[in-house]
Scaffold this motif. Structure first.
Motif, mmCIF file in Angstrom:
data_model
loop_
_atom_site.group_PDB
_atom_site.id
_atom_site.type_symbol
_atom_site.label_atom_id
_atom_site.label_comp_id
_atom_site.label_asym_id
_atom_site.label_seq_id
_atom_site.Cartn_x
_atom_site.Cartn_y
_atom_site.Cartn_z
ATOM 1 N N LEU A 157 0.883 -1.588 0.391
ATOM 2 C CA LEU A 157 0.390 -0.263 -0.104
ATOM 3 C C LEU A 157 0.899 1.442 0.074
ATOM 4 O O LEU A 157 0.752 2.331 -0.354
ATOM 5 N N GLN A 158 2.027 1.083 0.757
ATOM 6 C CA GLN A 158 3.053 1.965 0.696
ATOM 7 C C GLN A 158 3.241 2.822 -1.004
ATOM 8 O O GLN A 158 3.484 3.314 -1.565
ATOM 9 N N GLY A 159 3.255 1.030 -1.490
ATOM 10 C CA GLY A 159 4.267 1.694 -2.992
ATOM 11 C C GLY A 159 3.285 2.234 -4.121
ATOM 12 O O GLY A 159 2.872 2.714 -5.069
ATOM 13 N N LEU A 160 1.687 2.009 -3.594
ATOM 14 C CA LEU A 160 0.600 2.432 -4.177
ATOM 15 C C LEU A 160 0.330 3.680 -3.931
ATOM 16 O O LEU A 160 0.154 5.043 -4.664
ATOM 17 N N ALA A 161 0.352 3.977 -2.543
ATOM 18 C CA ALA A 161 0.192 5.161 -2.325
ATOM 19 C C ALA A 161 1.959 6.408 -2.914
ATOM 20 O O ALA A 161 1.412 7.954 -3.484
ATOM 21 N N ALA A 162 2.801 5.943 -2.734
ATOM 22 C CA ALA A 162 4.051 6.211 -3.983
ATOM 23 C C ALA A 162 3.713 6.881 -4.859
ATOM 24 O O ALA A 162 3.786 7.850 -6.112
ATOM 25 N N TRP A 163 2.843 5.906 -6.576
ATOM 26 C CA TRP A 163 2.726 6.123 -6.950
ATOM 27 C C TRP A 163 1.222 6.844 -7.219
ATOM 28 O O TRP A 163 1.779 7.886 -8.313
ATOM 29 N N LEU A 164 0.708 6.812 -6.511
ATOM 30 C CA LEU A 164 -0.109 7.621 -6.892
ATOM 31 C C LEU A 164 0.434 9.259 -6.662
ATOM 32 O O LEU A 164 -0.476 10.389 -7.226
ATOM 33 N N VAL A 165 1.175 9.593 -5.255
ATOM 34 C CA VAL A 165 2.052 11.418 -5.659
ATOM 35 C C VAL A 165 2.824 11.050 -6.514
ATOM 36 O O VAL A 165 2.484 12.409 -7.191
ATOM 37 N N ALA A 166 3.344 10.072 -7.262
ATOM 38 C CA ALA A 166 4.254 10.126 -8.598
ATOM 39 C C ALA A 166 3.116 10.794 -9.657
ATOM 40 O O ALA A 166 3.150 12.016 -10.408
ATOM 41 N N VAL A 167 2.027 10.436 -9.921
ATOM 42 C CA VAL A 167 1.281 10.948 -11.115
ATOM 43 C C VAL A 167 0.622 12.386 -10.487
ATOM 44 O O VAL A 167 0.660 12.578 -11.165
ATOM 45 N N THR A 168 0.060 12.085 -9.698
ATOM 46 C CA THR A 168 -0.353 13.837 -9.011
ATOM 47 C C THR A 168 0.977 15.312 -9.125
ATOM 48 O O THR A 168 0.477 15.984 -9.639
ATOM 49 N N LEU A 225 -5.396 7.125 2.649
ATOM 50 C CA LEU A 225 -4.981 6.425 1.049
ATOM 51 C C LEU A 225 -6.297 6.608 0.865
ATOM 52 O O LEU A 225 -5.755 6.997 -0.423
ATOM 53 N N PRO A 226 -7.792 6.160 0.763
ATOM 54 C CA PRO A 226 -8.639 6.916 0.103
ATOM 55 C C PRO A 226 -9.061 8.054 -0.205
ATOM 56 O O PRO A 226 -9.097 8.765 -1.372
ATOM 57 N N GLU A 227 -8.492 8.639 0.572
ATOM 58 C CA GLU A 227 -8.446 10.699 0.081
ATOM 59 C C GLU A 227 -6.675 11.136 -0.647
ATOM 60 O O GLU A 227 -7.912 12.048 -1.977
ATOM 61 N N LEU A 228 -6.302 10.128 -0.712
ATOM 62 C CA LEU A 228 -5.048 10.254 -1.440
ATOM 63 C C LEU A 228 -5.347 9.514 -3.119
ATOM 64 O O LEU A 228 -5.442 10.459 -4.127
ATOM 65 N N LEU A 229 -6.462 8.626 -2.877
ATOM 66 C CA LEU A 229 -7.225 7.920 -4.601
ATOM 67 C C LEU A 229 -7.486 9.265 -4.726
ATOM 68 O O LEU A 229 -7.596 9.281 -6.488
ATOM 69 N N VAL A 230 -8.597 9.575 -3.394
ATOM 70 C CA VAL A 230 -10.027 10.636 -4.322
ATOM 71 C C VAL A 230 -9.007 11.805 -5.468
ATOM 72 O O VAL A 230 -9.453 12.299 -6.130
ATOM 73 N N THR A 231 -8.096 11.942 -4.523
ATOM 74 C CA THR A 231 -7.261 13.469 -4.720
ATOM 75 C C THR A 231 -6.815 13.222 -6.208
ATOM 76 O O THR A 231 -6.813 14.472 -7.417
ATOM 77 N N CYS A 232 -6.347 11.822 -6.596
ATOM 78 C CA CYS A 232 -5.456 11.501 -7.940
ATOM 79 C C CYS A 232 -5.998 12.002 -8.712
ATOM 80 O O CYS A 232 -6.147 12.156 -9.571
ATOM 81 N N GLY A 233 -7.776 11.344 -8.198
ATOM 82 C CA GLY A 233 -8.343 11.214 -9.665
ATOM 83 C C GLY A 233 -8.920 12.583 -9.597
ATOM 84 O O GLY A 233 -9.378 13.091 -10.931
ATOM 85 N N SER A 234 -9.490 13.408 -8.685
ATOM 86 C CA SER A 234 -9.403 14.981 -8.923
ATOM 87 C C SER A 234 -8.448 15.645 -9.679
ATOM 88 O O SER A 234 -8.938 16.418 -10.981
ATOM 89 N N ALA A 235 -7.346 15.538 -9.926
ATOM 90 C CA ALA A 235 -6.507 16.042 -10.428
ATOM 91 C C ALA A 235 -5.784 15.366 -12.369
ATOM 92 O O ALA A 235 -5.951 16.065 -12.810
ATOM 93 N N LEU A 236 -6.875 14.088 -12.553
ATOM 94 C CA LEU A 236 -6.224 13.480 -12.991
ATOM 95 C C LEU A 236 -7.606 14.485 -13.906
ATOM 96 O O LEU A 236 -7.316 14.533 -15.256
ATOM 97 N N SER A 237 -8.857 14.741 -13.469
ATOM 98 C CA SER A 237 -10.096 15.333 -14.258
ATOM 99 C C SER A 237 -9.737 16.471 -14.642
ATOM 100 O O SER A 237 -10.062 16.698 -15.868
ATOM 101 N N LEU A 238 -9.057 17.249 -13.888
ATOM 102 C CA LEU A 238 -8.872 18.497 -13.796
ATOM 103 C C LEU A 238 -7.891 18.671 -15.069
ATOM 104 O O LEU A 238 -7.754 19.829 -15.612
ATOM 105 N N CYS A 239 -7.396 18.428 -14.962
ATOM 106 C CA CYS A 239 -5.603 18.105 -16.118
ATOM 107 C C CYS A 239 -5.910 17.510 -17.438
ATOM 108 O O CYS A 239 -5.895 18.154 -18.274
ATOM 109 N N LEU A 240 -7.322 16.531 -17.838
ATOM 110 C CA LEU A 240 -7.757 16.270 -19.014
ATOM 111 C C LEU A 240 -8.251 17.916 -19.623
ATOM 112 O O LEU A 240 -8.418 17.893 -20.019
#
Length: 430
Positions: free
Chosen positions: A230-241, A321-336
């Motif tokens: 899960l730490q790896g997942l969090a790091a991936w989400l931060v890398a994207v964002t 972790l759910p908050e980070l997933l939501v944050t990454c999702g919002s960022a992807l939508s806005l960047c699109l």
């Protein structure tokens, strides 16, 4: 997160938030209980009709969120309350086999993994759409000449198409890593009370494998205190964002009044200055990138679980972790939104280069060095830049034997930049 009209437009993502609401999470936990019963019946631990009774009840049972919340208040976890209500609903003679050999963490970690998987499916699709948009925009601007900047200063000519491709570069790496990160994070969890599967020994590994198959999670050994997946997942989400934050930073700078070379997303007004056109989409993306980093810091500190199981740090993970997933999702939508609306002021871009002769100094240096040597070439270029007339005119007087129009032809910049563009996106298309 506290929700109000200030935070919701930036930090919220209703599609992903719905994957972690009380009803969805309770359904996921009940789904895990049913899958566990089927896995154990498949091992011959109890009759198939018992597993069927548990599964059917779990699929239809509704437990009010406030009841589960009261269970968390009392026990720190909702599982004892959920299991009690599930056993009551299943009834005799099957109720005793509900939750056999499992512990609360097994149920919650597996249920959250199902929610994480659903969220990652959404994020993966959005990332794919964004990369396709970036590739289209990069191609459309492959001949758009602009000034490169290094360390906040004008450097040499480049193309806007290459700049866009460079925005995509870390995102392509994230897309490549996606399946590996997903596989490692979404591991089945079945360890029992102390993580050693004693209650169902020697069948623990086989039950775990069957449970993984039922839930379509990665098989493996218990990981109650190993949060590295899960730490790896969090790091991936931060890398994207943070990669999206880089795009936002560049667009915000390029859209500054005194630069005005590129624009994207929604432009907002001021309450007191009618002339303002604020880069609100880019600003929101930057806010999300910084918030993602803050979430990850909390997750990193919560990754140190004590002994065989930990209550306090585990609880922090449920929130962040759910908050980070939501944050990454919002960022992807806005960047699109930002990249789909991206536009360039080509005239301004070229004009800036034409009015900054020092930007062509490197090109002139290399052309002269072939004939004059590097030191002599440096003196000639410095003298030409000091003149009031255009650089190409001054150089023609100082060294008339060189075809300066050919040297300063942007075609070389375009060709070199296009090659790099193709190289960047080829890593995605192979």
């Amino acid at each position: 997160m506290v929700k109000n009209f200030l935070t919701e437009p930036v930090f919220c993502d209703t599609e992903i938030e719905a994957l972690f609401d009380s009803v969805t999470l309770a359904r996921a936990m009940l789904r895990v209980e049913g899958a566990l019963a089927r896995a154990q019946a498949d091992m011959g631990m109890f009759p198939l009709e018992t597993a069927q009774a548990i599964t059917q009840t779990a699929e239809t049972l509704t437990i009010a969120p406030e009841v589960l919340a009261a269970g968390v208040t009392k026990n720190g976890v909702p599982v004892p309350t959920l299991v009690k209500d599930l056993r009551a609903a299943v009834g005799d003679p099957h109720a005793d086999w509900v939750h056999w050999g499992a512990t609360s963490q097994d149920i919650i970690d597996n249920a959250l993994s199902l929610c994480y998987r659903a969220a990652l499916k959404v994020l993966g699709a959005r990332l794919r759409d964004l990369l396709e948009t970036l590739e289209r925009q990069s191609t459309a601007h492959s001949k758009t000449i602009m000034a490169a900047r290094t360390r906040n200063q004008l450097a040499t000519p480049t193309t806007f198409g290459l700049r866009i491709a460079q925005w995509a570069q870390p995102l392509i790496a994230c897309e490549t890593e996606f399946e590996q990160v997903r596989t490692r994070a979404l591991r089945v969890q079945f360890g029992g009370a102390s993580g050693n599967q004693t209650a169902v020994a020697p069948h623990g590994p086989d039950i775990s494998d069957r449970l993984a198959n039922e839930l379509q999670l990665t098989p493996g050994i218990p990981w109650h205190t190993d949060r590295s997946g899960l730490q790896g997942l969090a790091a991936w989400l931060v890398a994207v964002t943070t990669a999206l934050g880089k795009i936002a930073t560049d667009v915000a700078i390029l859209s500054r009044s005194e630069i005005a070379e590129a624009f994207g997303g929604t432009e907002g007004g001021s309450s007191t200055m009618p002339h303002k056109s604020n880069p609100v989409t880019a600003e929101a993306l930057l806010s999300l990138a910084r918030f993602a980093i803050a979430c990850n810091l909390g997750l990193a500190s919560a990754g140190i679980h004590t002994e065989e199981r930990d209550g306090a740090n585990w609880t922090v993970e449920w929130k962040l972790l759910p908050e980070l997933l939501v944050t990454c999702g919002s960022a992807l939508s806005l960047c699109l939104t930002l990249t789909k609306n991206l536009s360039a002021n080509r005239e301004t871009m070229v004009h800036r280069i034409e009015n900054a002769p020092e930007m062509m100094a490197e090109t002139a240096m290399f052309a002269l060095s072939k004939r004059q040597g590097r030191q002599r070439a440096s003196k000639i270029v410095a003298e030409a830049i000091s003149q009031s007339e255009p650089l190409s005119v001054a150089l023609r007087k100082l060294e008339p034997s060189i075809d300066w129009a050919g040297v300063f032809d942007f075609g070389k910049v375009i060709a070199s930049s296009r090659r790099l563009q193709r190289d960047i996106f080829s890593h995605r298309n192979t």
